[in-house]
Structure formats: structure tokens, C-alpha cells
Design a protein around this motif. Structure first.
Motif, mmCIF file in Angstrom:
data_model
loop_
_atom_site.group_PDB
_atom_site.id
_atom_site.type_symbol
_atom_site.label_atom_id
_atom_site.label_comp_id
_atom_site.label_asym_id
_atom_site.label_seq_id
_atom_site.Cartn_x
_atom_site.Cartn_y
_atom_site.Cartn_z
ATOM 1 N N GLU A 196 0.788 -1.107 -0.001
ATOM 2 C CA GLU A 196 -0.017 0.044 0.034
ATOM 3 C C GLU A 196 0.876 1.101 -0.148
ATOM 4 O O GLU A 196 0.194 2.288 -0.401
ATOM 5 C CB GLU A 196 -0.771 -0.019 1.078
ATOM 6 C CG GLU A 196 -2.201 -0.900 1.193
ATOM 7 C CD GLU A 196 -1.571 -2.364 1.771
ATOM 8 O OE1 GLU A 196 -2.549 -3.135 2.024
ATOM 9 O OE2 GLU A 196 -0.474 -2.770 1.822
ATOM 10 N N ASP A 197 1.978 1.019 0.476
ATOM 11 C CA ASP A 197 2.986 2.330 0.690
ATOM 12 C C ASP A 197 3.764 2.749 -0.806
ATOM 13 O O ASP A 197 4.398 3.672 -0.707
ATOM 14 C CB ASP A 197 3.893 2.032 1.933
ATOM 15 C CG ASP A 197 3.237 1.733 2.922
ATOM 16 O OD1 ASP A 197 2.339 2.705 3.452
ATOM 17 O OD2 ASP A 197 3.545 0.906 3.556
ATOM 18 N N VAL A 198 3.585 1.609 -1.747
ATOM 19 C CA VAL A 198 4.225 2.151 -3.019
ATOM 20 C C VAL A 198 3.173 2.988 -3.904
ATOM 21 O O VAL A 198 2.195 2.734 -3.926
ATOM 22 C CB VAL A 198 4.493 0.547 -3.754
ATOM 23 C CG1 VAL A 198 5.092 0.726 -4.919
ATOM 24 C CG2 VAL A 198 5.215 0.118 -2.949
ATOM 25 N N VAL A 199 3.925 3.988 -4.632
ATOM 26 C CA VAL A 199 3.203 4.734 -5.410
ATOM 27 C C VAL A 199 3.402 4.307 -6.964
ATOM 28 O O VAL A 199 4.679 3.874 -7.194
ATOM 29 C CB VAL A 199 3.765 6.250 -5.324
ATOM 30 C CG1 VAL A 199 2.956 7.240 -6.347
ATOM 31 C CG2 VAL A 199 3.508 6.749 -3.858
ATOM 32 N N ILE A 200 2.341 4.006 -7.463
ATOM 33 C CA ILE A 200 2.571 3.544 -9.038
ATOM 34 C C ILE A 200 2.036 4.620 -9.901
ATOM 35 O O ILE A 200 1.278 5.458 -9.836
ATOM 36 C CB ILE A 200 1.407 2.520 -9.384
ATOM 37 C CG1 ILE A 200 1.580 1.251 -8.059
ATOM 38 C CG2 ILE A 200 1.254 1.954 -10.476
ATOM 39 C CD1 ILE A 200 2.906 0.429 -8.527
#
Length: 418
Positions: free
Chosen positions: A414-418
Motif C-alpha cells: 500500500e505504501d508504493v506509489v504507482i
């Protein structure tokens, strides 16, 4: 309590009833992947002193201001300073000091010229040698300054910031050796059903192995929680309510599987209601319409369906966000991307449908999503081979191949920005 609520309403309801757990101090290694529960500050300047960024020669930039290929400037090497050593002498005109990466910059020097661009006139480049410089340099060149990354007393990690592998090294350099974090939630995993046997048993006719408990425990661990698999509870309201009450007193979160529908032997909703407060019973999603949630003795209790895909989906979309909030995380949704359907979709349903699917990149570099052929909610193997949920909005009806749909990534934090 409404008969059916949207997924968004369900998530908001669950999140409104869970709170960050008490703070504990853990070692740097144990803090990896967890949010800091307080601001963390450095006790010294980082770096604590100006030092060389590479192996080379320390000098004053003015000493070689006239250097050129046609007319190089020659200097005598009067000393060597390695990392951990200190040179406190004077550097006179016509002199320089050989210096290693990480070594403190001598007081008289203001620049470092890297070793590879310096010629050796006499000796081996060490103390007693004479070296030549064919180019000028700038003041503070190849010097890492004191306090370049942080000043003493400066906050280096903010409360809520997730600590990564590099953050461990950063904090260690700042003198922070233990980190305040919110305690990991202890999650009771309860499987319900007289038809269940343990995974190490060969089931007789009419029985099945208790696979849900293992999958849900793995999901809880992946969410950062501490799962505890408990004995199977047979189909009895009294037995289930007793177990729920006991677990609500002992654990931070209770998750059950099976018994969430309205059949004669579906007891989790009355068990929650009898022991506490039932807040939710159905959610507008497929698979997994039957999702029971309530609070018993201030402890969240979530009743998932018995079908593996329905239980897995419910955990991913509703339980996992709650467990993350209890640990101080602020991001609760997996990243989503747009992708083109690999084939036609022809199932109309008033509920929002989540297709177990595989996301790849086409030859043109754009995402393509291929829903699994078998979307039965009773299958685990399909989920094992999937990396996303392809989302079909309520009442989607026919979607032709090439249509763009939203996909929830299952293998990205959830903490990864795509």
C-alpha cells in the motif's frame, strides 16, 4: 443495520472501530517495514566532520589554480590520512596530503582531487612522492560537509514514516538504536465447521481440510500482524460464542471463517450479536457478499465467508486495512492500475465483481489483464496464480476484449506509489 452496504462504507465502518495499538520499543532490525510511532532525531551532525568523498589528494584549490595539461603543477606528498585517522599538520605551498575515502579533511585543505586524474612524477604516490595536477579544481570539490545530511537535534524520521532497509543505516548513524512502534496486533484465527479436519489429516468422505486457517494466518502475517491459529469450532452457536468471547478478551482482533451467511448452521452473526455489537452483515461485492463485522468487549471481530476466494477477498479489502491502522500505517489500499481486458466479460451482476486475474505488459508496453478461466469462489489455486483483482463495477454487463478496467495489485504494498 442496512441489509447491504458498499465496499467503501464497509471499509470506513471497520476502520472507524479500530485504533493504533500501544507503543513499544524495538531494535532497528525489528523496526524494518514498520511506521515510527514518534519523531526520531539525530544526536550528532551527519556527517560529524567534513571528509573526503573519494581516494585522492587533499589540498587548497588555489594551489593548482594555474594547472593545465601544457603546464601541470607539481606538489610533494607530505602525509597520508586513512579513514579513522586525523592529519592536523600544516600544508605549505607546494605540498598536499594523500587522503582516503571517509578520512577527515585536513584543516588547511579545502578540496580533494581524485587519485585517477593525478600524475605521479616520483615515487608511488604515497608519502615522499611528488605528484602532478593537469587541471584546476573547485573549493569543496569531493568533500562531504559536516551536517550535510542532518544536524544535531534535527528530526530525521517523522512519526508515521515507514522505516526501510536504508533507514536502518541512517538511524544507526544518527545514534538511534531502538525505535518506538505500535505493537503488532495479535490475531485469533478461528475456523468454523463440523466438516473440517486439520491439514495433517486425510479427510474421510464428507470432510475437508481446514485450509482457510492457514491462508488467513498467512494473510495476517503479511499484514504485519501476529496470527494464532486456534482449534476448529464445530457448528454450535454456544461453542462459537464462547470461543469468540474468550478470544475477544485475549487477542487484539478476531477473524473467523465460514458461518457468515444465513443458513441453519451459520452462527457467527448471532454469536457476535449475543456477545457484543454486530455492525455489518453483507457487503455489495462478489465473491464474499456475506461479511460480518462487530465488536465484542472493545475487540474487533470479523466473520469471513467459508469459500476460500470470498474469505481471501474479504481479508484483503476489509481486514488487512484494519490491521495496518492498528500498527500506525496511514495507507490502506493496494495500488491500482488500468489495464485492457484480454477477453470479453459477459456476466451482469448488481454487485461489484472482483475477478482473480493475471496482469502482464503487452508488446506495446501497456497493461493487459487476463481473468482466470475458473472464477469459482471455492478455489485457492486460482488465487495462488493471480497477481491482481480485475474490478467490474456494479451491473457492468458485457465488457469487450480491449476494454479498460481497474486492477488491484496483490503483490505490491500500500505504501508504493504507482
Amino acid at each position: 443495520m442496512p441489509e447491504m452496504i458498499s465496499l467503501e462504507e464497509a471499509r470506513e465502518l471497520v476502520l472507524s472501530r479500530v485504533f493504533a495499538l500501544p507503543v513499544e520499543l524495538v531494535s532497528l532490525r525489528e523496526a524494518v517495514g514498520r511506521p515510527a510511532a514518534a519523531d526520531l532525531a539525530s544526536d550528532i551532525d551527519i556527517a560529524p566532520f567534513p571528509h573526503s568523498a573519494m581516494d585522492g589528494f587533499a589540498l587548497r584549490a588555489a594551489q593548482i589554480a594555474s594547472a593545465s595539461v601544457e603546464s601541470p603543477v607539481e606538489l610533494d606528498v607530505i602525509a597520508e590520512v586513512a579513514a579513522g585517522d586525523v592529519f592536523e599538520g600544516s600544508i605549505a605551498e607546494g605540498q598536499c596530503v594523500r587522503i582516503m575515502t571517509g578520512a577527515p579533511l585536513p584543516p588547511d585543505a579545502d578540496s580533494v582531487v581524485k587519485y585517477e586524474v593525478v600524475g605521479v612524477v616520483r615515487g608511488d604516490g604515497k608519502t615522499g612522492s611528488r605528484v602532478s595536477f593537469s587541471n584546476t579544481t573547485k573549493q569543496r570539490s569531493n568533500v562531504r560537509e559536516a551536517g550535510e545530511e542532518a544536524k544535531a537535534g534535527e528530526i530525521v524520521v517523522r512519526s508515521g514514516e515507514v522505516i526501510g532497509n536504508a533507514g536502518v543505516g541512517f538511524l544507526a548513524g544518527c545514534g538511534v538504536t531502538s525505535v518506538p512502534v505500535h505493537r503488532r496486533p495479535r490475531v485469533a484465527i478461528i475456523s468454523i465447521g463440523s466438516e473440517l479436519v486439520d491439514a495433517d489429516e486425510v479427510p474421510s468422505y464428507g470432510k475437508i481440510r481446514n485450509s482457510n486457517a492457514y491462508a488467513l494466518a498467512a494473510c495476517a502475517a503479511a499484514a504485519g500482524a501476529v496470527p494464532v491459529r486456534l482449534p476448529i469450532v464445530r457448528d454450535s452457536l454456544e461453542a462459537l460464542q464462547t470461543q469468540v468471547e474468550r478470544c475477544a478478551a485475549e487477542y487484539d482482533f478476531v477473524v473467523t471463517s465460514d458461518g457468515a451467511s444465513n443458513g441453519d448452521f451459520d452462527f457467527i452473526k448471532p454469536a457476535i450479536q449475543g456477545a457484543g455489537e454486530l455492525l455489518m452483515s453483507t457487503v455489495n461485492m462478489r465473491p464474499g457478499k456475506a461479511q460480518a463485522f462487530g465488536v465484542v468487549n472493545a475487540t474487533p471481530v470479523f466473520g469471513l465467508p467459508g469459500n476460500p476466494a470470498a474469505a481471501y477477498l474479504g481479508f484483503e479489502l476489509l481486514v488487512r486495512p484494519a490491521l495496518r491502522k492498528m500498527q500506525g500505517f496511514s495507507n490502506f489500499e493496494r495500488p491500482r492500475v488500468k489495464a485492457r481486458l484480454s477477453e470479453d466479460f459477459k456476466k451482469k451482476d448488481p454487485r461489484r465483481i472482483f475477478l482473480r486475474s493475471t496482469l502482464t505488459k503487452g508488446e506495446d508496453g501497456l497493461y493487459v489483464v487476463a481473468p482466470a478461466k475458473n472464477q469459482s469462489s471455492g478455489l485457492f489455486g486460482v488465487i495462488q496464480r493471480s497477481n491482481c483483482f480485475a474490478v467490474m463495477s456494479e451491473g457492468a454487463g458485457v465488457r469487450e476484449a480491449g476494454s479498460v478496467v481497474e486492477c488491484i495489485l496483490l503483490d505490491v504494498s500500500e505504501d508504493v506509489v504507482i
